[in-house]
Design an enzyme around this catalytic site. Structure first.
Site, PDB file in Angstrom:
ATOM      1  N   ASP A 187      38.950  20.643  73.334  1.00  0.00           N
ATOM      2  CA  ASP A 187      39.278  22.027  73.000  1.00  0.00           C
ATOM      3  C   ASP A 187      40.519  22.650  73.652  1.00  0.00           C
ATOM      4  OD1 ASP A 187      36.822  21.393  72.022  1.00  0.00           O
ATOM      5  OD2 ASP A 187      35.732  22.999  73.021  1.00  0.00           O
ATOM      6  N   GLU A 189      28.911  16.309  82.445  1.00  0.00           N
ATOM      7  CA  GLU A 189      29.773  16.477  81.266  1.00  0.00           C
ATOM      8  C   GLU A 189      31.185  15.942  81.558  1.00  0.00           C
ATOM      9  OE1 GLU A 189      29.923  20.574  80.145  1.00  0.00           O
ATOM     10  OE2 GLU A 189      30.965  20.198  78.237  1.00  0.00           O
TER      11      GLU A 189
HETATM   12  C1  2M8 Z   1      32.705  21.434  73.937  1.00  0.00           C
HETATM   13  O1  2M8 Z   1      33.004  22.316  72.863  1.00  0.00           O
HETATM   14  C2  2M8 Z   1      32.261  23.496  72.581  1.00  0.00           C
HETATM   15  C3  2M8 Z   1      32.856  24.076  71.305  1.00  0.00           C
HETATM   16  O2  2M8 Z   1      32.684  23.168  70.254  1.00  0.00           O
HETATM   17  C4  2M8 Z   1      32.279  24.526  73.686  1.00  0.00           C
HETATM   18  O3  2M8 Z   1      33.065  24.398  74.639  1.00  0.00           O
HETATM   19  O4  2M8 Z   1      31.501  25.477  73.601  1.00  0.00           O
HETATM   20  C5  2M8 Z   1      33.633  20.206  73.767  1.00  0.00           C
HETATM   21  O5  2M8 Z   1      33.642  19.421  74.918  1.00  0.00           O
HETATM   22  C6  2M8 Z   1      33.207  19.399  72.551  1.00  0.00           C
HETATM   23  O6  2M8 Z   1      33.933  18.210  72.473  1.00  0.00           O
HETATM   24  C7  2M8 Z   1      31.715  19.071  72.597  1.00  0.00           C
HETATM   25  O7  2M8 Z   1      31.338  18.464  71.394  1.00  0.00           O
HETATM   26  C8  2M8 Z   1      30.851  20.315  72.831  1.00  0.00           C
HETATM   27  C9  2M8 Z   1      29.385  19.995  73.092  1.00  0.00           C
HETATM   28  O8  2M8 Z   1      29.276  18.993  74.048  1.00  0.00           O
HETATM   29  O9  2M8 Z   1      31.344  21.056  73.968  1.00  0.00           O
END
Ligand code: 2M8
Length: 430
Positions: free
Chosen positions: A168, A401
């Site tokens: 992101d 994460e």
């Molecule tokens: C993160 O993205 C979400 C938005 O889609 C967020 O930050 O709220 C990113 O690391 C993305 O790659 C990942 O799929 C998601 C859920 O793990 O988190």
């Protein structure tokens, strides 16, 4: 402790995390913060489950595909829980009643298409033709949609939002994001910073732009023409993942007695686009900003630019360059004061921030893509080195994460599903 005891411990922990995050309808990315089924998370989780519970893996994939739009697009989140404890939640995306939207609440954008590759791994562990008959045509539709709507001529796959990349707040988006509209600060009700220190997450300014793009996309029911999209960004990482997925899809069609010829043609075209993205000056594959018509030189400093290795899309000279960058202590590799890699941004970059999300920390999924790429290229020693390095990081610090490259400290969500799932897979690849 002996290696086999450590491995057994990792396996047990990983299984426990996947069970703990299992909400029945889907496996959440982590225990808190992400209440929904994310697209590439679900695919990566499917890979882990392939080793321990193939029926549950098939369920995960089928559930993700229940969120598919009628035109073939598989969304970046399926909101099974209809909760507003995530921002932006289903009330902001507001896809209900839009033409072609599924009945379940979803988002209107997509994410890197890892699913075909995950299902190939699953099929190799536990073949199930009936399951392939259900999922392979659906994935074909998704890939066709990407080909038809997200590629200008034979270029890189175009993403309409940084969230589509999965990485992101990577600095490669900074310029394009800076030009995008900004939502009102007051319209943000961020939940993420209740779970994670703000210094480890995107900034408020980033979020204002994220919402600004979302609002613009919503006005066209998330389907603007390529030339009208406010943020239109040719992404080497996404293109590489799709190229690999196309090859894996061809393989899956083969199990169904079909040639998968269309997928093979798409794969050739994607690999050619990656070849065109090679920049001899920086010796990197560069992203392309469709709104300026220019390559994004800053993408040379981001790890996603090494993913053509995963696609099998680099020639020997380019592969050598990628492997060098991956281990170079000044770039993405471990160094004395920063022993953990691969960093998501090169350490020499002025934009490197070791603790902020996709701007420096180490991510297990990126390392996994690179391990797979090294294996495909027959670079087995390099693959084993990166595989063991990643397992060591996880064994010492837990299944987080993302990780601080200097200390190895886990950051973001603890007990993270894709880190657990890919640990299970990496243990098999050692
Ligand atoms: C993160 O993205 C979400 C938005 O889609 C967020 O930050 O709220 C990113 O690391 C993305 O790659 C990942 O799929 C998601 C859920 O793990 O988190």
């Amino acid at each position: 402790m002996t290696a086999s005891i450590i491995q057994r411990g990792l396996r047990t922990t990983a299984e426990g995390i996947l069970t703990g995050n299992d909400r029945g309808t889907y496996i959440a990315p982590g225990p808190h913060q992400y209440p929904g089924q994310w697209n590439w998370d679900a695919a990566l989780v499917t890979i882990g489950l392939a080793h321990i519970d193939p029926p549950r893996a098939r369920h995960e994939a089928l559930q993700l595909l229940r969120g598919q739009w009628r035109d073939g697009m598989v969304p970046h989140i399926v909101f099974w829980d209809q909760t507003e404890s995530y921002f932006p939640g289903p009330g902001v995306w507001n896809t209900e009643g839009m033409a072609g939207a599924p009945t379940v609440a979803v988002t209107g954008i997509s994410q890197p298409p890892v699913l075909a590759s995950a299902i190939r791994i699953l099929h190799e562990r536990d073949p199930d033709i009936g399951f392939l008959e259900r999922v392979v045509p659906a994935i074909e539709e998704w890939h066709c949609w990407l080909d038809k709507h997200r590629r200008r001529r034979s270029g890189l796959v175009t993403i309409f939002h940084p969230w589509e990349s999965g990485t992101d707040n990577s600095p490669r988006f900074d310029d394009a994001l800076g030009r995008a509209p900004k939502a009102d600060r007051a319209s943000l009700s961020r939940e993420d910073t209740r779970h994670v220190p703000p210094a480890q997450r995107p900034t408020t300014d980033d979020y204002q732009h994220y919402l600004g793009i979302l609002e613009t996309l919503r006005q066209s029911d998330y389907r603007p023409e390529l030339d009208a999209a406010i943020f239109a960004y040719g992404d080497v990482g996404f293109t590489s993942i799709l190229a690999r997925a196309e090859l894996d899809l061809v393989e899956l069609w083969g199990h169904l007695g079909e040639t998968g010829a269309a997928g093979r043609m798409r794969e050739r075209s994607l690999t050619a686009a990656l070849g065109d993205a090679w920049d001899p000056a920086t010796r990197r594959f560069l992203d392309q900003d469709l709104r300026t018509g220019k390559p994004v030189t800053g993408s040379a400093e981001c790890l996603s630019g090494l993913l053509p290795l995963y696609a099998g899309g680099s020639d020997p000279d380019q592969t050598a360059e990628i492997v060098n960058a991956l281990w170079d202590p000044g770039q993405f590799g471990p160094s004395e004061d920063s022993p953990w890699g691969a960093t998501s941004v090169a350490k020499t970059s002025p934009l490197f921030e070791p603790a902020r999300y996709w701007r420096g920390p180490v991510w297990a999924n990126m390392n996994w893509f690179l391990v797979r790429g090294l294996q495909t290229e027959g670079l087995h020693e390099e693959a084993a080195r990166l595989c063991n390095h990643t397992l060591d990081l996880v064994a010492r610090n837990g299944m987080f994460e993302y990780y601080h490259p200097r200390t190895g400290q886990g950051m973001g969500s603890r007990d993270f599903s894709w880190t657990a799932a890919l640990t299970l897979d990496l243990l098999e690849r050692q």
